[in-house]
Write an enzyme that holds these catalytic residues in place. Structure first.
Site, PDB file in Angstrom:
ATOM      1  N   GLY A  42      -7.977  21.689  21.984  1.00 43.17           N
ATOM      2  CA  GLY A  42      -8.122  22.457  23.309  1.00 43.17           C
ATOM      3  C   GLY A  42      -9.650  23.056  23.303  1.00 43.17           C
ATOM      4  O   GLY A  42      -9.886  23.654  24.534  1.00 43.17           O
TER       5      GLY A  42
ATOM      6  N   GLN B 116       0.784  -1.167   0.058  1.00 46.15           N
ATOM      7  CA  GLN B 116       0.073  -0.089   0.046  1.00 46.15           C
ATOM      8  C   GLN B 116       0.753   1.416  -0.020  1.00 46.15           C
ATOM      9  O   GLN B 116       0.453   2.235  -0.727  1.00 46.15           O
ATOM     10  CB  GLN B 116      -0.823   0.037   1.395  1.00 46.15           C
ATOM     11  CG  GLN B 116      -1.709   1.182   1.346  1.00 46.15           C
ATOM     12  CD  GLN B 116      -2.927   1.147   2.487  1.00 46.15           C
ATOM     13  OE1 GLN B 116      -3.775   2.292   2.426  1.00 46.15           O
ATOM     14  NE2 GLN B 116      -3.128   0.065   2.921  1.00 46.15           N
TER      15      GLN B 116
ATOM     16  N   THR C   1      13.760  -8.951 -11.634  1.00 52.27           N
ATOM     17  CA  THR C   1      15.051  -8.541 -11.534  1.00 52.27           C
ATOM     18  C   THR C   1      16.073  -9.068 -11.148  1.00 52.27           C
ATOM     19  O   THR C   1      17.253  -8.385 -10.950  1.00 52.27           O
ATOM     20  CB  THR C   1      14.692  -6.900 -11.151  1.00 52.27           C
ATOM     21  OG1 THR C   1      14.156  -7.285  -9.875  1.00 52.27           O
ATOM     22  CG2 THR C   1      13.902  -6.345 -12.024  1.00 52.27           C
ATOM     23  N   LYS C   2      16.138 -10.300 -10.592  1.00 60.34           N
ATOM     24  CA  LYS C   2      17.162 -10.782 -10.384  1.00 60.34           C
ATOM     25  C   LYS C   2      17.825 -11.786 -11.328  1.00 60.34           C
ATOM     26  O   LYS C   2      19.086 -12.220 -11.199  1.00 60.34           O
ATOM     27  CB  LYS C   2      16.777 -12.114  -9.224  1.00 60.34           C
ATOM     28  CG  LYS C   2      16.568 -11.199  -7.953  1.00 60.34           C
ATOM     29  CD  LYS C   2      16.315 -12.152  -6.675  1.00 60.34           C
ATOM     30  CE  LYS C   2      16.165 -11.388  -5.371  1.00 60.34           C
ATOM     31  NZ  LYS C   2      15.412 -12.272  -4.247  1.00 60.34           N
TER      32      LYS C   2
ATOM     33  N   LEU D 186       8.442  -8.859 -14.493  1.00 58.62           N
ATOM     34  CA  LEU D 186       9.860  -8.838 -14.739  1.00 58.62           C
ATOM     35  C   LEU D 186      10.676  -9.291 -13.461  1.00 58.62           C
ATOM     36  O   LEU D 186      10.436  -8.714 -12.311  1.00 58.62           O
ATOM     37  CB  LEU D 186      10.413  -7.245 -14.957  1.00 58.62           C
ATOM     38  CG  LEU D 186      11.960  -7.255 -15.675  1.00 58.62           C
ATOM     39  CD1 LEU D 186      11.905  -7.675 -16.817  1.00 58.62           C
ATOM     40  CD2 LEU D 186      12.278  -5.654 -15.612  1.00 58.62           C
TER      41      LEU D 186
ATOM     42  N   ASN E 188       9.282   0.164  -2.247  1.00 58.62           N
ATOM     43  CA  ASN E 188       9.260   0.269  -1.092  1.00 58.62           C
ATOM     44  C   ASN E 188       9.704  -1.266  -0.765  1.00 58.62           C
ATOM     45  O   ASN E 188       8.808  -2.024   0.249  1.00 58.62           O
ATOM     46  CB  ASN E 188       7.932   0.624  -0.479  1.00 58.62           C
ATOM     47  CG  ASN E 188       6.806  -0.280  -0.885  1.00 58.62           C
ATOM     48  OD1 ASN E 188       6.786  -0.982  -2.090  1.00 58.62           O
ATOM     49  ND2 ASN E 188       5.975  -0.539  -0.286  1.00 58.62           N
ATOM     50  N   PHE E 189      10.532  -1.829  -1.026  1.00 58.87           N
ATOM     51  CA  PHE E 189      10.963  -2.979  -0.508  1.00 58.87           C
ATOM     52  C   PHE E 189      11.555  -2.915   0.740  1.00 58.87           C
ATOM     53  O   PHE E 189      11.922  -1.846   1.603  1.00 58.87           O
ATOM     54  CB  PHE E 189      12.311  -3.634  -1.556  1.00 58.87           C
ATOM     55  CG  PHE E 189      11.874  -4.077  -2.781  1.00 58.87           C
ATOM     56  CD1 PHE E 189      11.003  -5.100  -2.830  1.00 58.87           C
ATOM     57  CD2 PHE E 189      12.121  -3.096  -4.038  1.00 58.87           C
ATOM     58  CE1 PHE E 189      10.510  -5.392  -4.146  1.00 58.87           C
ATOM     59  CE2 PHE E 189      11.715  -3.707  -5.107  1.00 58.87           C
ATOM     60  CZ  PHE E 189      10.919  -4.845  -5.136  1.00 58.87           C
TER      61      PHE E 189
ATOM     62  N   ASP F  89       0.486   3.410   5.954  1.00 58.98           N
ATOM     63  CA  ASP F  89       0.864   3.251   4.548  1.00 58.98           C
ATOM     64  C   ASP F  89       0.344   4.278   3.606  1.00 58.98           C
ATOM     65  O   ASP F  89       1.245   4.998   3.185  1.00 58.98           O
ATOM     66  CB  ASP F  89      -0.078   1.866   4.265  1.00 58.98           C
ATOM     67  CG  ASP F  89       0.450   0.700   4.935  1.00 58.98           C
ATOM     68  OD1 ASP F  89       1.734   0.644   5.073  1.00 58.98           O
ATOM     69  OD2 ASP F  89      -0.338  -0.299   4.646  1.00 58.98           O
TER      70      ASP F  89
HETATM   71  N1  COA Z   1      12.154  -9.554  -9.159  1.00 64.55           N
HETATM   72  C1  COA Z   1      13.006 -10.141  -8.350  1.00 64.55           C
HETATM   73  N2  COA Z   1      12.861 -10.297  -6.983  1.00 64.55           N
HETATM   74  C2  COA Z   1      11.918  -9.480  -6.529  1.00 64.55           C
HETATM   75  C3  COA Z   1      10.970  -8.842  -7.439  1.00 64.55           C
HETATM   76  C4  COA Z   1      11.204  -8.929  -8.921  1.00 64.55           C
HETATM   77  N3  COA Z   1      10.123  -8.378  -9.462  1.00 64.55           N
HETATM   78  N4  COA Z   1       9.992  -8.397  -6.595  1.00 64.55           N
HETATM   79  C5  COA Z   1      10.199  -8.676  -5.325  1.00 64.55           C
HETATM   80  N5  COA Z   1      11.376  -9.405  -5.232  1.00 64.55           N
HETATM   81  C6  COA Z   1      12.191  -9.954  -4.079  1.00 64.55           C
HETATM   82  C7  COA Z   1      13.143  -8.977  -3.432  1.00 64.55           C
HETATM   83  O1  COA Z   1      14.021  -8.591  -4.136  1.00 64.55           O
HETATM   84  C8  COA Z   1      13.237  -9.671  -2.164  1.00 64.55           C
HETATM   85  O2  COA Z   1      14.198 -10.728  -2.330  1.00 64.55           O
HETATM   86  P1  COA Z   1      15.382 -10.753  -1.286  1.00 64.55           P
HETATM   87  O3  COA Z   1      14.637 -10.859   0.172  1.00 64.55           O
HETATM   88  O4  COA Z   1      16.068 -12.120  -1.641  1.00 64.55           O
HETATM   89  O5  COA Z   1      16.381  -9.730  -1.083  1.00 64.55           O
HETATM   90  C9  COA Z   1      11.918 -10.448  -2.091  1.00 64.55           C
HETATM   91  O6  COA Z   1      11.230 -10.302  -3.395  1.00 64.55           O
HETATM   92  C10 COA Z   1      10.630  -9.820  -0.934  1.00 64.55           C
HETATM   93  O7  COA Z   1      11.071  -8.519  -0.929  1.00 64.55           O
HETATM   94  P2  COA Z   1       9.922  -7.367  -0.045  1.00 64.55           P
HETATM   95  O8  COA Z   1       8.794  -7.016  -1.317  1.00 64.55           O
HETATM   96  O9  COA Z   1      10.637  -6.489   0.540  1.00 64.55           O
HETATM   97  O10 COA Z   1       8.919  -8.473   0.631  1.00 64.55           O
HETATM   98  P3  COA Z   1       8.919  -8.896   2.171  1.00 64.55           P
HETATM   99  O11 COA Z   1       7.527  -9.665   2.366  1.00 64.55           O
HETATM  100  O12 COA Z   1      10.162  -9.560   2.634  1.00 64.55           O
HETATM  101  O13 COA Z   1       8.477  -7.549   2.940  1.00 64.55           O
HETATM  102  C11 COA Z   1       7.567  -5.469   3.482  1.00 64.55           C
HETATM  103  C12 COA Z   1       7.394  -6.870   2.903  1.00 64.55           C
HETATM  104  C13 COA Z   1       6.541  -4.622   2.975  1.00 64.55           C
HETATM  105  C14 COA Z   1       7.521  -5.687   4.975  1.00 64.55           C
HETATM  106  C15 COA Z   1       8.875  -4.804   3.180  1.00 64.55           C
HETATM  107  O14 COA Z   1       8.969  -4.792   1.760  1.00 64.55           O
HETATM  108  C16 COA Z   1       9.186  -3.513   3.867  1.00 64.55           C
HETATM  109  O15 COA Z   1       9.648  -3.411   4.975  1.00 64.55           O
HETATM  110  N6  COA Z   1       9.027  -2.571   2.980  1.00 64.55           N
HETATM  111  C17 COA Z   1       9.323  -1.208   3.448  1.00 64.55           C
HETATM  112  C18 COA Z   1       8.235  -0.558   4.408  1.00 64.55           C
HETATM  113  C19 COA Z   1       6.985  -0.446   3.771  1.00 64.55           C
HETATM  114  O16 COA Z   1       6.693  -0.085   2.687  1.00 64.55           O
HETATM  115  N7  COA Z   1       6.019  -0.986   4.356  1.00 64.55           N
HETATM  116  C20 COA Z   1       4.619  -0.956   4.090  1.00 64.55           C
HETATM  117  C21 COA Z   1       4.126  -1.682   2.999  1.00 64.55           C
HETATM  118  S1  COA Z   1       2.556  -1.253   2.712  1.00 64.55           S
END
Ligand code: COA
Length: 407
Positions: free
Chosen positions: A240, A8, A65-66, A63, A87-88, A160
């Site tokens: 207040g 979000q 991206t890895k 895509l 926002n990863f 969010d």
């Molecule tokens: N291609 C390749 N890899 C991808 C990808 C793509 N298109 N999209 C996601 N991934 C991978 C990421 O690189 C990551 O890999 P790694 O852990 O091996 O490095 C993995 O998928 C998961 O990443 P992420 O999206 O960060 O998911 P998560 O479930 O681990 O965490 C959150 C989710 C929201 C907790 C975390 O992203 C976070 O703390 N974000 C910042 C704060 C935030 O925005 N929170 C609010 C969300 S509403």
């Protein structure tokens, strides 16, 4: 612009940019996509409303991206982009090789927006953060709730979407800066900062409490001693000026037959007249706002007694004519089906290829020079082909990407 966001906080920001006219390409993991596509589904096998209501007006590109090819495609897109938002979890983008330095080197004009849970040098900066955690971290939960209750999470997405809107402001400022200097920059937006910005009045109260030892507009005053921390103040108004949530006629059968009233110092004679307490205009115990403070709940009780035969709408009709600030508690059902909100474009109906039509919240700012046209959200990978062709790939290469799981 490149939208490498999920859930979000990020999508709310990029959706607004799309409404403002940006060509937003959402990059999603092949075959899976944004996790919200599959969450809280109300129609089997169709994108959930959680996704559709945060990703309208975008294009979707699958895509990975890895992969080597995926990285190359993303780099190509970065070279031609104005804005890149993600926002990863902390470190995830960097692990894929996309550090800020690399992004900046690829495209010095690029504006890079990043959402994380905490500020960069926070002791919590490694945490994965969701909405509720941000509300807890930003002071919202500890100051929300009933006086004797637990810390409470607000239904409003303070963690969010609020962070997404803060990032949006930062990105627009960075765009103006780039207009003047030609230089891109990184905009780091933490959810804790965004929540704290909205909890500003409670940070104000903390300092008042430390100086004076009491907060006279809180329901605890004057009967319950204050600790050294701003307490939860129930439904007290933060301004207040006394305010409270009041039961209306049907509160026992309708959980939303309530109204909120604010008692400004002026107009007190109207309040007294309408609730049948004309003597309170001159009674020294009630005549001034200061005098009323220590027994403000006697006033609220009297207004509730007056409300015993009126529902929230009837009561507001009477009070609005006297210019007494008040409002009915409006439910999600009332909002969704309110004809005036439809007319104003605040709730809009859009078409979706899989779901048919659905309702979504419209663009909150209303502009005089243009009206955002809100369209449905994309299916996963709906624009794979057209985007890759636009980047110069032919059908054979695109088929090869598919074969290898790049898209
Ligand atoms: N291609 C390749 N890899 C991808 C990808 C793509 N298109 N999209 C996601 N991934 C991978 C990421 O690189 C990551 O890999 P790694 O852990 O091996 O490095 C993995 O998928 C998961 O990443 P992420 O999206 O960060 O998911 P998560 O479930 O681990 O965490 C959150 C989710 C929201 C907790 C975390 O992203 C976070 O703390 N974000 C910042 C704060 C935030 O925005 N929170 C609010 C969300 S509403």
């Amino acid at each position: 612009m490149i939208d490498f966001t999920g859930v979000q906080a990020g999508p709310s920001c990029t959706q607004m940019l799309a409404w403002f006219g940006a060509d937003v390409v959402k990059i999603e993991l092949p075959g899976k996509g944004d996790v919200t596509r599959g969450q809280l589904r109300d129609i089997p096998d169709q994108d959930g409303l959680y996704f559709t209501m945060l990703n309208s007006n975008k294009r979707s590109l699958e895509l990975n991206t890895k992969t080597v090819e995926g990285k190359k495609i993303l780099e190509q897109m970065i070279v031609g982009a104005d804005i890149f938002v993600e926002n990863f979890a902390p470190g995830a983008l960097e692990r894929m090789g996309f550090t800020w330095e690399h992004l900046h080197e690829l495209n010095p004009r690029l504006i890079y927006g990043t959402v994380k849970g905490f500020p960069e040098n926070s002791p919590y900066n490694d945490l994965k953060v969701y909405e509720d955690i941000a509300q807890c971290a930003g002071g919202a939960a500890s100051t929300t709730g009933l006086v004797d209750g637990t810390p409470l999470i607000s239904a409003a997405a303070l963690g969010d979407s609020n962070t997404g809107m803060h990032l949006l402001i930062g990105l627009l400022a960075a765009l103006l800066h780039r207009e003047k200097t030609g230089k891109g920059q990184r905009v780091y937006m933490s959810m804790q900062d965004a929540v704290m910005n909205l909890v500003r009045v409670k940070i104000r109260d903390q300092q008042r409490l430390e100086r004076t030892g009491e907060l006279t507009e809180y329901p605890q005053y004057p009967h319950t001693p204050f600790s050294d921390t701003v307490p939860r103040g129930g439904n007290a108004s933060g301004s207040g000026v006394p305010g409270w949530m009041l039961k209306c006629k049907n509160w026992q059968t309708d959980p939303n037959d309530y109204m909120y009233i604010i008692l400004q110092p002026w107009g007190w004679e109207h309040v007294c007249a309408v609730i049948g307490k004309p003597e309170w205009v001159t009674d020294p115990a009630f005549a001034t706002q200061d005098a009323r403070k220590s027994h403000i709940f006697d006033v609220f009780d009297a207004i509730e007694a007056w409300l015993a035969d009126k529902d929230k709408h009837e009561a507001v009709e009477i009070l609005r004519k006297l210019e007494i600030p008040c409002g009915p508690i409006l439910t999600t059902k009332e909002l969704l089906h309110d004809p005036s909100l439809r007319e104003n474009g605040s709730i809009v109906e859009v078409e979706h290829k899989g779901r048919g039509s659905y309702l979504t919240v419209g663009c909150p700012p209303k502009f005089s020079a243009f009206t955002p046209k809100i369209t449905g959200s994309p299916l996963l990978g709906e624009h794979n082909h057209e985007i890759l062709v636009g980047l110069g790939y032919d059908d054979a290469q695109i088929a090869d990407f598919k074969e290898k799981g790049v898209i």
